[in-house]
Scaffold this motif. Structure first.
Motif, short mmCIF file in Angstrom:
data_model
loop_
_atom_site.label_atom_id
_atom_site.label_comp_id
_atom_site.label_asym_id
_atom_site.label_seq_id
_atom_site.Cartn_x
_atom_site.Cartn_y
_atom_site.Cartn_z
N THR A 76 -8.04 1.90 1.44
CA THR A 76 -6.64 2.18 0.47
C THR A 76 -6.72 0.99 -0.52
N GLN A 77 -6.80 -0.21 -0.07
CA GLN A 77 -6.75 -1.29 -1.10
C GLN A 77 -8.03 -1.24 -1.93
N LEU A 109 0.86 -1.40 -0.01
CA LEU A 109 0.00 -0.05 -0.01
C LEU A 109 0.81 1.31 0.06
N SER A 132 0.95 3.11 -3.54
CA SER A 132 -0.36 3.04 -4.48
C SER A 132 -0.37 3.83 -5.80
N GLN A 181 -7.23 1.49 -4.54
CA GLN A 181 -6.14 0.97 -5.48
C GLN A 181 -6.53 0.01 -6.54
#
Ligand SMILES: [Zn+2]
Ligand SMILES: [Zn+2]
Length: 258
Positions: free
Chosen positions: A108-109, A69, A72, A112
């Motif tokens: 965040t994942q 992460l 990204s 992304q």
């Protein structure tokens, strides 16, 4: 002829300055002649690309693993890196809730993951999806971002038949790693037995997940042969049939010469 549809050549122990020749020769001796070297972060993407530039039989993808992460990548960075002629796919990307460390990681994942799907659609290249403990969100985001326009592969597949069917409905192939050979993998073996052969790929995900009879040791591309042999036995088919069909599937999905 057999393809390792997902390997991390640059992570194999002791490659001499990105020279994977010894590993590729051992693989060739086992009938494994084509390799997709999969990117896990943009920082090491040049190493992935170097292997692909050095050997005609090695292709590359561009992307950042859901557990990476820190870096990204924005859509435009993915688009730029994907211009290289040996880059045939976007990924690996996806969701991995097994390795979540902080509360914000999920957001965040997901962001992304969406960036990768947008880039893949822009490029009209297939996606390589990593999914762990995040089945519903993965399928939901694939649908929301219209990933079916490009399709791709659910790599190192470990889930049940219903999920496999949902993924295939979205135009995704199912790729089996050494996990299918593990004693405990009964649900997964059921998928390998029932699914259409023309939607299947095989992979090592090396250096991880060595199949039986090498379980627990470092994995390498040659061992994809054990995965294909295991599936052939399971389905009571000649090894050649599984090898040929998965090779054709690979060529069709990634638009490369078989
Ligand atoms: Zn993965
Ligand atoms: Zn991987």
């Amino acid at each position: 002829m057999l393809v390792d549809s997902h390997c991390h050549l640059e992570m194999l122990p002791n490659p001499v300055q990105g020279d994977y020749r010894a590993y590729l020769q051992q693989a060739e001796a086992m009938g494994v002649t084509t390799f997709l070297s999969v990117s896990v972060e943009l920082k090491t993407f040049p190493d992935v690309l170097r292997g692909a530039e050095q050997f005609p039989c090695v292709y590359a993808s561009v992307g950042a693993h859901p557990c990476e992460l820190e870096d990204s990548p924005a859509v435009d960075r993915l688009l730029t890196h994907a211009q290289h002629p040996k880059v045939v796919a976007v990924g690996e990307t996806g969701l991995d809730y097994f390795h979540i460390k902080e509360a914000g990681d999920i957001t965040t994942q997901q962001q992304q993951f969406r960036n990768h799907i947008r880039a893949a659609r822009e490029l009209q290249k297939p996606l390589i999806i990593h999914m762990r403990d995040a089945t519903l969100d993965t399928l939901r985001i694939l649908r929301e971002e219209r990933a079916q326009e490009v399709g791709g592969v659910m790599h190192c597949y470990t889930e049940d038949w219903d999920t496999a069917q949902a993924a295939m409905d979205l135009g995704f192939l199912i790729s089996f790693s050494g996990i299918v050979t593990f004693k405990s993998a009964t649900v997964l073996r059921d998928v390998a037995l029932r699914m259409p052969l023309d939607q299947m790929l095989v992979e090592t995900d090396c250096p991880y997940l060595a199949p039986v009879p090498h379980r627990g040791k470092p994995n390498q591309p040659a061992y994809v042969r054990h995965v294909a042999e295991f599936i052939a036995q399971l389905r009571e088919l000649p090894f050649e049939t599984v090898a040929q069909q998965t090779t054709q599937n690979f060529a069709r999905l990634f638009r490369v010469a078989p």
